[in-house]
Design a protein around this motif. Structure first.
Motif, PDB file in Angstrom:
ATOM      1  N   ASN A 195      49.139  35.486  47.282  1.00  0.00           N
ATOM      2  CA  ASN A 195      48.040  36.392  47.590  1.00  0.00           C
ATOM      3  C   ASN A 195      46.776  35.929  46.851  1.00  0.00           C
ATOM      4  O   ASN A 195      46.469  36.416  45.762  1.00  0.00           O
ATOM      5  CB  ASN A 195      48.410  37.821  47.186  1.00  0.00           C
ATOM      6  CG  ASN A 195      47.449  38.846  47.732  1.00  0.00           C
ATOM      7  OD1 ASN A 195      46.386  38.510  48.259  1.00  0.00           O
ATOM      8  ND2 ASN A 195      47.802  40.104  47.605  1.00  0.00           N
ATOM      9  N   PRO A 196      46.019  34.964  47.420  1.00  0.00           N
ATOM     10  CA  PRO A 196      44.858  34.396  46.716  1.00  0.00           C
ATOM     11  C   PRO A 196      43.721  35.394  46.482  1.00  0.00           C
ATOM     12  O   PRO A 196      42.879  35.178  45.617  1.00  0.00           O
ATOM     13  CB  PRO A 196      44.400  33.253  47.614  1.00  0.00           C
ATOM     14  CG  PRO A 196      45.133  33.391  48.894  1.00  0.00           C
ATOM     15  CD  PRO A 196      46.272  34.325  48.693  1.00  0.00           C
ATOM     16  N   ALA A 197      43.701  36.514  47.203  1.00  0.00           N
ATOM     17  CA  ALA A 197      42.631  37.505  47.032  1.00  0.00           C
ATOM     18  C   ALA A 197      42.701  38.187  45.663  1.00  0.00           C
ATOM     19  O   ALA A 197      41.721  38.769  45.202  1.00  0.00           O
ATOM     20  CB  ALA A 197      42.699  38.552  48.130  1.00  0.00           C
ATOM     21  N   LEU A 198      43.849  38.099  44.991  1.00  0.00           N
ATOM     22  CA  LEU A 198      44.000  38.737  43.676  1.00  0.00           C
ATOM     23  C   LEU A 198      43.109  38.113  42.608  1.00  0.00           C
ATOM     24  O   LEU A 198      42.866  38.729  41.577  1.00  0.00           O
ATOM     25  CB  LEU A 198      45.466  38.669  43.218  1.00  0.00           C
ATOM     26  CG  LEU A 198      46.463  39.499  44.005  1.00  0.00           C
ATOM     27  CD1 LEU A 198      47.873  39.270  43.481  1.00  0.00           C
ATOM     28  CD2 LEU A 198      46.115  40.968  43.916  1.00  0.00           C
ATOM     29  N   GLU A 199      42.622  36.896  42.867  1.00  0.00           N
ATOM     30  CA  GLU A 199      41.777  36.228  41.880  1.00  0.00           C
ATOM     31  C   GLU A 199      40.505  37.031  41.585  1.00  0.00           C
ATOM     32  O   GLU A 199      39.965  36.967  40.495  1.00  0.00           O
ATOM     33  CB  GLU A 199      41.422  34.817  42.356  1.00  0.00           C
ATOM     34  CG  GLU A 199      40.742  33.988  41.289  1.00  0.00           C
ATOM     35  CD  GLU A 199      40.619  32.525  41.676  1.00  0.00           C
ATOM     36  OE1 GLU A 199      40.179  31.756  40.815  1.00  0.00           O
ATOM     37  OE2 GLU A 199      40.943  32.162  42.808  1.00  0.00           O
ATOM     38  N   LYS A 200      40.065  37.820  42.557  1.00  0.00           N
ATOM     39  CA  LYS A 200      38.867  38.645  42.375  1.00  0.00           C
ATOM     40  C   LYS A 200      39.075  39.716  41.300  1.00  0.00           C
ATOM     41  O   LYS A 200      38.112  40.236  40.754  1.00  0.00           O
ATOM     42  CB  LYS A 200      38.470  39.306  43.690  1.00  0.00           C
ATOM     43  CG  LYS A 200      38.031  38.327  44.745  1.00  0.00           C
ATOM     44  CD  LYS A 200      37.733  39.017  46.053  1.00  0.00           C
ATOM     45  CE  LYS A 200      37.376  38.014  47.124  1.00  0.00           C
ATOM     46  NZ  LYS A 200      37.328  38.629  48.441  1.00  0.00           N
ATOM     47  N   LEU A 201      40.327  40.083  41.016  1.00  0.00           N
ATOM     48  CA  LEU A 201      40.610  41.123  40.016  1.00  0.00           C
ATOM     49  C   LEU A 201      40.503  40.606  38.580  1.00  0.00           C
ATOM     50  O   LEU A 201      40.272  41.387  37.666  1.00  0.00           O
ATOM     51  CB  LEU A 201      42.023  41.684  40.223  1.00  0.00           C
ATOM     52  CG  LEU A 201      42.299  42.395  41.535  1.00  0.00           C
ATOM     53  CD1 LEU A 201      43.754  42.828  41.582  1.00  0.00           C
ATOM     54  CD2 LEU A 201      41.401  43.591  41.699  1.00  0.00           C
ATOM     55  N   LEU A 202      40.717  39.304  38.382  1.00  0.00           N
ATOM     56  CA  LEU A 202      40.810  38.753  37.022  1.00  0.00           C
ATOM     57  C   LEU A 202      39.611  39.073  36.114  1.00  0.00           C
ATOM     58  O   LEU A 202      39.818  39.442  34.961  1.00  0.00           O
ATOM     59  CB  LEU A 202      41.048  37.237  37.078  1.00  0.00           C
ATOM     60  CG  LEU A 202      42.425  36.826  37.595  1.00  0.00           C
ATOM     61  CD1 LEU A 202      42.503  35.319  37.771  1.00  0.00           C
ATOM     62  CD2 LEU A 202      43.508  37.304  36.653  1.00  0.00           C
ATOM     63  N   PRO A 203      38.354  38.985  36.582  1.00  0.00           N
ATOM     64  CA  PRO A 203      37.244  39.274  35.662  1.00  0.00           C
ATOM     65  C   PRO A 203      37.166  40.733  35.209  1.00  0.00           C
ATOM     66  O   PRO A 203      36.515  41.045  34.223  1.00  0.00           O
ATOM     67  CB  PRO A 203      35.987  38.910  36.460  1.00  0.00           C
ATOM     68  CG  PRO A 203      36.422  38.363  37.750  1.00  0.00           C
ATOM     69  CD  PRO A 203      37.897  38.472  37.859  1.00  0.00           C
ATOM     70  N   TYR A 204      37.837  41.636  35.938  1.00  0.00           N
ATOM     71  CA  TYR A 204      37.754  43.055  35.611  1.00  0.00           C
ATOM     72  C   TYR A 204      38.837  43.516  34.644  1.00  0.00           C
ATOM     73  O   TYR A 204      38.835  44.661  34.230  1.00  0.00           O
ATOM     74  CB  TYR A 204      37.812  43.899  36.894  1.00  0.00           C
ATOM     75  CG  TYR A 204      36.665  43.599  37.822  1.00  0.00           C
ATOM     76  CD1 TYR A 204      35.385  44.048  37.541  1.00  0.00           C
ATOM     77  CD2 TYR A 204      36.859  42.827  38.958  1.00  0.00           C
ATOM     78  CE1 TYR A 204      34.326  43.759  38.372  1.00  0.00           C
ATOM     79  CE2 TYR A 204      35.804  42.530  39.800  1.00  0.00           C
ATOM     80  CZ  TYR A 204      34.542  42.998  39.505  1.00  0.00           C
ATOM     81  OH  TYR A 204      33.489  42.706  40.328  1.00  0.00           O
ATOM     82  N   ILE A 205      39.744  42.630  34.300  1.00  0.00           N
ATOM     83  CA  ILE A 205      40.821  43.020  33.383  1.00  0.00           C
ATOM     84  C   ILE A 205      40.332  42.779  31.960  1.00  0.00           C
ATOM     85  O   ILE A 205      40.546  41.726  31.359  1.00  0.00           O
ATOM     86  CB  ILE A 205      42.126  42.260  33.690  1.00  0.00           C
ATOM     87  CG1 ILE A 205      42.552  42.565  35.111  1.00  0.00           C
ATOM     88  CG2 ILE A 205      43.212  42.650  32.710  1.00  0.00           C
ATOM     89  CD1 ILE A 205      43.774  41.829  35.572  1.00  0.00           C
ATOM     90  N   LYS A 206      39.625  43.769  31.449  1.00  0.00           N
ATOM     91  CA  LYS A 206      39.070  43.752  30.096  1.00  0.00           C
ATOM     92  C   LYS A 206      39.270  45.133  29.506  1.00  0.00           C
ATOM     93  O   LYS A 206      39.310  46.116  30.228  1.00  0.00           O
ATOM     94  CB  LYS A 206      37.561  43.474  30.120  1.00  0.00           C
ATOM     95  CG  LYS A 206      37.153  42.113  30.546  1.00  0.00           C
ATOM     96  CD  LYS A 206      35.639  41.975  30.384  1.00  0.00           C
ATOM     97  CE  LYS A 206      35.143  40.735  31.071  1.00  0.00           C
ATOM     98  NZ  LYS A 206      34.328  40.988  32.221  1.00  0.00           N
ATOM     99  N   ASN A 207      39.353  45.207  28.198  1.00  0.00           N
ATOM    100  CA  ASN A 207      39.504  46.460  27.462  1.00  0.00           C
ATOM    101  C   ASN A 207      40.772  47.195  27.881  1.00  0.00           C
ATOM    102  O   ASN A 207      41.776  46.574  28.167  1.00  0.00           O
ATOM    103  CB  ASN A 207      38.257  47.337  27.601  1.00  0.00           C
ATOM    104  CG  ASN A 207      37.012  46.631  27.117  1.00  0.00           C
ATOM    105  OD1 ASN A 207      37.079  45.829  26.199  1.00  0.00           O
ATOM    106  ND2 ASN A 207      35.883  46.912  27.725  1.00  0.00           N
TER     107      ASN A 207
END
Length: 183
Positions: A72-84
């Motif tokens: 599921n390559p669309a999951l890459e868009k989530l990576l920058p939001y995984i903070k805090n």
């Protein structure tokens, strides 16, 4: 209940998150700052049958997503939001309905010393129920007061904490005394 060792726990977590990404087509990333365990429990109860809440360590979430990118390559868009302090809410339902359920369970939290303020906090001009022995407390925070009928009255609205600042112990104590839950 016997706690499993760390490697087993991690592999179970990776299997769980990949299964959830396969099973559920939609997901929210939710911020869980100032969310107590009781409130989290109530949210999970409200979402039963509609969605699944998954919290975890950010590095483990990122690693699981990176391992799942080929399917599921669309999951890459989530990576920058995984903070805090974030987690996922997986669902098959309409996102607007799920957002409504989450917002229904949103509760204002009291300010805790050492926490970073997510918004500006102002103390309104008001008559408090505090006795005159607390005037020194207000003076230390340079809040103009006067004593009216045996209670302290705050004369002007005061900006107590600015967004992004650390909450001090005296500020959190004052907000708790006035029953103000700003976050």
């Amino acid at each position: 209940m016997v706690k499993e060792d760390k490697n087993t726990w991690k592999s179970n977590y990776f299997m769980k998150i990949t299964a959830l990404f396969d099973e559920y087509p939609k997901a929210f990333i939710v911020n869980a700052d100032n969310v107590g365990s009781k409130q989290m429990q109530l949210i999970r109860i409200a979402l039963r049958g509609k969605g699944v809440v998954l919290m975890g360590k950010n590095t483990m979430m990122r690693k699981a997503i990176r391992g799942h990118l080929e399917s599921n390559p669309a999951l890459e868009k989530l990576l920058p939001y995984i903070k805090n302090n974030v987690g996922f809410v997986f669902t098959k339902d309409d996102l607007i309905d799920m957002r409504a359920v989450l917002l229904e369970n949103k509760v204002r939290a009291p300010a805790r010393a050492g926490a970073i303020a997510p918004l500006d906090v102002k103390v309104p001009a008001q008559a408090t129920t505090l006795g005159p022995e607390k005037t020194s407390f207000f003076q230390a925070l340079s809040i103009p007061t006067k004593i009216t009928k045996g209670t302290i009255e705050i004369l002007n609205e005061v900006a107590l904490i600015k967004e992004g600042e650390k909450v001090g112990s005296s500020e959190s104590t004052l907000l708790n005394m006035l029953n103000i839950s700003p976050f």
